[in-house]
Design a protein around this motif. Sequence first.
Motif, PDB file in Angstrom:
ATOM      1  N   ALA A 101       0.778  -1.160   0.069  1.00 43.47           N
ATOM      2  CA  ALA A 101      -0.021  -0.215  -0.011  1.00 43.47           C
ATOM      3  C   ALA A 101       0.788   1.348  -0.036  1.00 43.47           C
ATOM      4  O   ALA A 101       0.393   2.502  -0.542  1.00 43.47           O
ATOM      5  N   THR A 102       1.895   1.029   0.351  1.00 42.84           N
ATOM      6  CA  THR A 102       3.022   2.415   0.504  1.00 42.84           C
ATOM      7  C   THR A 102       3.948   2.535  -0.498  1.00 42.84           C
ATOM      8  O   THR A 102       4.127   3.339  -1.406  1.00 42.84           O
ATOM      9  N   LEU A 103       4.748   1.472  -0.842  1.00 45.06           N
ATOM     10  CA  LEU A 103       5.851   1.434  -1.504  1.00 45.06           C
ATOM     11  C   LEU A 103       5.649   0.935  -3.135  1.00 45.06           C
ATOM     12  O   LEU A 103       6.542   1.437  -3.964  1.00 45.06           O
ATOM     13  N   ILE A 104       4.757   0.188  -3.164  1.00 44.09           N
ATOM     14  CA  ILE A 104       4.660  -0.436  -4.568  1.00 44.09           C
ATOM     15  C   ILE A 104       3.585   0.188  -5.405  1.00 44.09           C
ATOM     16  O   ILE A 104       3.253  -0.287  -6.384  1.00 44.09           O
ATOM     17  N   ARG A 105       2.913   1.137  -4.884  1.00 48.89           N
ATOM     18  CA  ARG A 105       1.793   1.696  -5.629  1.00 48.89           C
ATOM     19  C   ARG A 105       2.316   2.473  -6.839  1.00 48.89           C
ATOM     20  O   ARG A 105       3.171   3.067  -6.799  1.00 48.89           O
ATOM     21  N   GLU A 157       0.028   5.002 -18.575  1.00 49.49           N
ATOM     22  CA  GLU A 157       1.534   4.855 -18.742  1.00 49.49           C
ATOM     23  C   GLU A 157       2.363   5.720 -17.901  1.00 49.49           C
ATOM     24  O   GLU A 157       2.985   6.698 -18.349  1.00 49.49           O
ATOM     25  N   SER A 158       2.289   5.455 -16.837  1.00 46.71           N
ATOM     26  CA  SER A 158       3.014   6.297 -15.819  1.00 46.71           C
ATOM     27  C   SER A 158       4.656   6.432 -16.015  1.00 46.71           C
ATOM     28  O   SER A 158       5.323   7.273 -15.467  1.00 46.71           O
ATOM     29  N   LYS A 159       5.110   5.328 -16.789  1.00 48.51           N
ATOM     30  CA  LYS A 159       6.379   5.278 -17.120  1.00 48.51           C
ATOM     31  C   LYS A 159       7.075   6.605 -17.772  1.00 48.51           C
ATOM     32  O   LYS A 159       8.162   6.897 -17.589  1.00 48.51           O
ATOM     33  N   SER A 160       6.377   7.229 -18.687  1.00 49.15           N
ATOM     34  CA  SER A 160       6.614   8.477 -19.293  1.00 49.15           C
ATOM     35  C   SER A 160       6.099   9.663 -18.633  1.00 49.15           C
ATOM     36  O   SER A 160       6.475  10.608 -19.243  1.00 49.15           O
ATOM     37  N   LEU A 161       5.755   9.519 -17.612  1.00 48.92           N
ATOM     38  CA  LEU A 161       5.423  10.848 -16.879  1.00 48.92           C
ATOM     39  C   LEU A 161       6.607  11.073 -15.661  1.00 48.92           C
ATOM     40  O   LEU A 161       7.281  10.314 -15.311  1.00 48.92           O
ATOM     41  N   VAL A 162       6.802  12.361 -15.560  1.00 48.71           N
ATOM     42  CA  VAL A 162       7.998  13.046 -14.629  1.00 48.71           C
ATOM     43  C   VAL A 162       7.557  14.129 -14.031  1.00 48.71           C
ATOM     44  O   VAL A 162       6.476  14.790 -14.502  1.00 48.71           O
ATOM     45  N   TYR A 163       7.802  14.071 -12.619  1.00 47.79           N
ATOM     46  CA  TYR A 163       7.435  15.340 -11.965  1.00 47.79           C
ATOM     47  C   TYR A 163       8.617  16.196 -12.321  1.00 47.79           C
ATOM     48  O   TYR A 163       9.701  16.057 -12.321  1.00 47.79           O
ATOM     49  N   ARG A 213      17.619  34.337  -8.601  1.00 45.65           N
ATOM     50  CA  ARG A 213      18.279  33.047  -8.458  1.00 45.65           C
ATOM     51  C   ARG A 213      18.326  32.053  -9.756  1.00 45.65           C
ATOM     52  O   ARG A 213      17.351  32.136 -10.225  1.00 45.65           O
ATOM     53  N   GLY A 214      19.268  31.647  -9.886  1.00 46.16           N
ATOM     54  CA  GLY A 214      19.433  30.726 -11.004  1.00 46.16           C
ATOM     55  C   GLY A 214      18.363  29.537 -10.964  1.00 46.16           C
ATOM     56  O   GLY A 214      18.632  28.700 -10.240  1.00 46.16           O
ATOM     57  N   VAL A 215      17.292  29.822 -11.782  1.00 50.55           N
ATOM     58  CA  VAL A 215      16.146  28.766 -11.543  1.00 50.55           C
ATOM     59  C   VAL A 215      16.502  27.715 -12.536  1.00 50.55           C
ATOM     60  O   VAL A 215      16.977  27.361 -13.683  1.00 50.55           O
ATOM     61  N   SER A 216      16.783  26.480 -11.940  1.00 49.69           N
ATOM     62  CA  SER A 216      17.070  25.278 -12.593  1.00 49.69           C
ATOM     63  C   SER A 216      15.911  24.225 -12.323  1.00 49.69           C
ATOM     64  O   SER A 216      15.191  24.335 -11.512  1.00 49.69           O
ATOM     65  N   VAL A 217      15.778  23.324 -13.435  1.00 44.39           N
ATOM     66  CA  VAL A 217      14.692  22.592 -13.154  1.00 44.39           C
ATOM     67  C   VAL A 217      15.271  20.830 -13.160  1.00 44.39           C
ATOM     68  O   VAL A 217      16.176  20.661 -13.978  1.00 44.39           O
ATOM     69  N   THR A 218      14.524  20.169 -12.412  1.00 46.08           N
ATOM     70  CA  THR A 218      15.059  18.750 -12.429  1.00 46.08           C
ATOM     71  C   THR A 218      13.728  17.954 -12.314  1.00 46.08           C
ATOM     72  O   THR A 218      12.590  18.392 -12.248  1.00 46.08           O
ATOM     73  N   MET A 219      14.038  16.548 -12.662  1.00 44.59           N
ATOM     74  CA  MET A 219      12.726  15.654 -12.925  1.00 44.59           C
ATOM     75  C   MET A 219      12.996  14.525 -12.612  1.00 44.59           C
ATOM     76  O   MET A 219      14.005  13.932 -12.180  1.00 44.59           O
ATOM     77  N   THR A 220      11.862  14.080 -11.770  1.00 48.07           N
ATOM     78  CA  THR A 220      11.929  12.733 -11.153  1.00 48.07           C
ATOM     79  C   THR A 220      10.917  11.751 -11.673  1.00 48.07           C
ATOM     80  O   THR A 220       9.973  12.317 -11.951  1.00 48.07           O
ATOM     81  N   PRO A 221      11.118  10.635 -12.084  1.00 47.01           N
ATOM     82  CA  PRO A 221      10.045   9.476 -12.419  1.00 47.01           C
ATOM     83  C   PRO A 221       9.021   9.501 -11.419  1.00 47.01           C
ATOM     84  O   PRO A 221       9.084   9.446 -10.447  1.00 47.01           O
ATOM     85  N   VAL A 222       7.685   9.760 -12.254  1.00 54.16           N
ATOM     86  CA  VAL A 222       6.491   9.854 -11.347  1.00 54.16           C
ATOM     87  C   VAL A 222       6.417   8.108 -10.542  1.00 54.16           C
ATOM     88  O   VAL A 222       6.123   8.266  -9.532  1.00 54.16           O
ATOM     89  N   ASP A 223       6.833   7.364 -11.173  1.00 51.25           N
ATOM     90  CA  ASP A 223       6.646   5.937 -10.357  1.00 51.25           C
ATOM     91  C   ASP A 223       7.801   5.916  -9.188  1.00 51.25           C
ATOM     92  O   ASP A 223       7.480   5.015  -8.314  1.00 51.25           O
ATOM     93  N   ASP A 224       8.796   6.941  -9.018  1.00 47.88           N
ATOM     94  CA  ASP A 224       9.546   6.846  -7.769  1.00 47.88           C
ATOM     95  C   ASP A 224       9.078   7.350  -6.664  1.00 47.88           C
ATOM     96  O   ASP A 224       9.304   7.285  -5.527  1.00 47.88           O
ATOM     97  N   GLY A 225       7.986   8.215  -6.792  1.00 47.15           N
ATOM     98  CA  GLY A 225       7.097   8.838  -5.723  1.00 47.15           C
ATOM     99  C   GLY A 225       7.928  10.066  -5.134  1.00 47.15           C
ATOM    100  O   GLY A 225       8.851  10.297  -5.615  1.00 47.15           O
ATOM    101  N   ASP A 226       7.554  10.593  -3.971  1.00 44.70           N
ATOM    102  CA  ASP A 226       8.163  11.578  -3.440  1.00 44.70           C
ATOM    103  C   ASP A 226       9.291  11.076  -2.681  1.00 44.70           C
ATOM    104  O   ASP A 226       9.151  10.310  -1.611  1.00 44.70           O
ATOM    105  N   PRO A 227      10.462  11.456  -2.930  1.00 48.76           N
ATOM    106  CA  PRO A 227      11.893  10.929  -2.297  1.00 48.76           C
ATOM    107  C   PRO A 227      11.539  10.996  -0.595  1.00 48.76           C
ATOM    108  O   PRO A 227      11.938  10.190   0.187  1.00 48.76           O
TER     109      PRO A 227
END
Lengths: 907, 122
Positions: free
Chosen positions: A120-124, A130-136, A339-353
């Motif tokens: 319920a927490t980690l594998i959801r 197609e969540s694999k092609s989505l990134v935050y 401030r130099g705004v930079s953008v980072t991305m994380t895969p949606v499937d990884d959740g909130d770190p």
Amino acid sequence: MRVFREVVAGVRSLFARGKDERDLDDELRHYLAMATNERIRAGMSPAEAERAARLEIGGVESVKEDVRRVGWETTVETFLRDLRYAARRLRQSPGFTLVAVVSLALGIGANTAIFSLVNATLIRNLPVRESKSLVYLHGSSPSAVFSYPDFDEIRRNNTAFDGVAAWGGVTVSMGTGEDVTAVSGAIVTGNFFDVLGVHATAGRVISDADDVTPDAHPVIVLSDRLWQRRFNRDPNIVGKDVMVNGRRFSIIGVAPKGFEGAQLETTRDFFVPMMMQSVVRPPRGGYSGEMNPDLLRTRGNRWLFAIGRLKPNVSIAAATASLAGLLKEQQAREASDERGVSVTMTPVDDGDPDSRRQVVSAVTLLMSVVGLVLLIACANVANLLLARSTSRAREIAVRLSLGASRGRLVRQLLTESVLLASVGGTAGLGLAWLTVNLFRASPPPVDALPMAINVGIDGRVLAFTLLLSVATGVVFGLMPALRASRPELAPTLKDDSFTARTRMRRVNVRSALIVAQVAMSLLILVSASLFLRSLRESQAVNAGFDARRVLTVPLSINLLRYTRVQGRQFYADVLERAKAIPGVESASLTRWVPLSGNNAVRGLMVQGEEAKDQGFRGENGSSGRGNPNATFVQVIGNDYFRTMGIRLLRGRDFALADAPGGPSVAIINQAFAHAHFPSADPIGQRLSVSGPNGPWAEIVGVAADSKMMRVAESPIPNVYLPLAQNHETGMTLLVRTSVDPSGLAPVVAREIHTLEKNLPAASARSLSDWLDLSLYLSRAGTIALVVFGSLAILLASVGLYGVMSYAVARRTKELGVRMALGATSGDVRREILREGLGLVGAGIVVGLVAALGTTRLLASFLYGVSPTDAVTFATVPVLLVVVGIAACYLPARRATRVDPMTALRHQ
Amino acid sequence: MLLDTLTDARPDGRMGDTDVMQGTLDMLILKSLTLEPMHGFGISRRIEQISRGVFKVNPGSLLVAFKRLERAGFITAEWRPTENSRRAKYYSITPRGLKQYKTETQDWERRTAAVARLLEAN
């Protein structure tokens, strides 16, 4: 095709066993006849010919067996036969079966329950297409968010994405008729649902057409959960109206079940278009209804989360690089030196770190513990099987000498083990199901958990249980099976009692298992005890304020967009009414409730101190900690300290004289004084939390330290500012009562409602409730560990009892002889107890060594208790010894009842 | 040379059934069935005859091979009555079996040629 034909042939053969046998017989008979005739024609006598022919064929049965084995169906048949045999044997020894099944049910059930938590927490996965092609997308750090203009820039000019959408979290007052409550949801861009690939189950979802003109699209999409809870799954919900923050919105659709926003950790119960931000996201903090920055245009106000669907074959690295280029261009164009705004991305499937990390460490602990419990259960069953195998030794010896292959025997014994484990696993699944339902029936209060959890037994959990059962069966069954299929043939068949050497070897294995069980139980119990003591410390800690008789009630007037004047009047009215209620000693207001997990941090400048200008405002940031240029800030009403029961150490509290427009004042806490004025008197010094030009407030008082974020924290420097001079629109009412606060909650709520009926009826909580809430996870973890510790010790004691009973039975002859020679019952009892406690002692030693080495891993969970806490390490072994004595008691008593005469005759 | 089921007699006396040997037996059975359908005993003698006495097949392994080939679809079986009102199982090769036989033969020839070359080299 070939496989298909094989399968069909096999199945047909399974159902036509008799016919196949007859065919084989006939074929062999024909061969025999032909071979015989051939030899007769060559001149042999019929008898000789037949004998020669039979010799040529060889063993008929063995040939038949070989032929049968060609088809896969034979393996299945053998397996089924083994299964039936195993079931019969288990039925024949109900005592053994019961103990084994119960042990396994407890062990496997515990693992299933914890796995369903992991599930319920980690594998959801987000229920999107197609969540694999989505990134935050994040700003410069994983928790950084965007402003609308920045996001819009990215949306328009990117080349790496098929679509980029954004949303922000909002809480609104939602009203249907008389019923007004606070509901959390999301305000989304028009392409939000399109990018995620989510469609409505009723009506439609928000589209780009709803994202055109500010304030012109009062439409709302409900979550399935809200539709059920609030609207009873009204089938005609589409088209109906609902009041949102006092404005009429039209319900255009319902989202699919299970879709609650684009973040797994937060539940959003409704979705409204971005263009409605002025209604739905009223300004908080110091802004009142008069000052309403247009969030769609303000670059400095960052509040949006963003998500993007990568174009096919575009990697995260490529997209990040392309966006970096885009932003650099934009910065050059704007010529802004922000401030130099930079953008980072994380895969949606990884959740909130962040929340993920918390969950991973907690879950790892739990899974290790239940893994140990299962091992203890396996050791029990292995011991039982070993004991049983000695009684089957003759049967097995006979079979081996008749030609059964060892592999065949092992396979059959393993079938028995796996069957046992499967039955235990099914029972365990039932236990886990009960536990899960218990948990769902009384879910944790909102705010208690860092993420929303939906625990349940689904397909993945079932598969896990099945695999675990089979693996368990092999684990505990393999060693006994290997041992059992290798008895000493000659002495067994001769019916001699075992040689001393065999006996000792077998005993050593069983003793080793008991020692292991005791060691593992000690590990779990030590952990449980450490958690218990830590919880006790947390609960006993002095919060610095009197939590028992203070009620908190949120007043979200920002939702109603009061002007500053209206706001001040409202606050004054509320305080007056509250103080008039019988049973109320005093009342005040605060921006943040201690231990609620919220705070505010501002850049700090202290007059006379060297400091860099920060001038920023932040909410819910932990970056204030330890940074000398920032500080926690609390905006409070008058009488705050009296209401909360916090002592004022020096100076005075805020008073009516500290009016708007008058000289700015501030109160600091002791930690702040120590940090910034270690040798001087803080009274009279000045500080600013609004930059070098902001109002410089004079420090008029020093308050005692009190807990702000967590019970386990050390004192945090804090600045208190008076509400009158720092108007805020999201204050919480604090009421100090002379009676139980929960009794007065409805009265206070009624008074507020009379003053302003459009305020959502928010949940009133006492401060001790907040305290309990902040300890919810600790409590849950402790309960879990105590339960598992009890399971472990129960299983281990049953195992010890079994082994000692067996030891007594085995030594019957010897004990009989000793008693005949004059040993007293006391002597015999002591002897048995010594043997049993020897095992327990060895287990304790091993366990202590292991515990000393591993408990330091728990340090991050513990408060006020060292991982090598002496009390724990002293009492747990004593507990185990006591349990050990209890487990050995009955066998010891039975040993004294041995009748010497019967014993001497016993073989 | 009497080879029990065309197996390798290992130095330690154990018998192993290698795939290569299995394949050879299958090939011999298919070969003998290319002439005409036959029953088990007949196939055994035919193999002996074809190999000029080099291979004498154990009936057990023969029956095992029959079942294997039948399951694979390379041969089919039918029962024909014999004198004294018993019955005998006659096997015949299928088109698929014929194709398999041809492929196997080519493989075998290629392999033996390679071995021969290896043995000839230096």
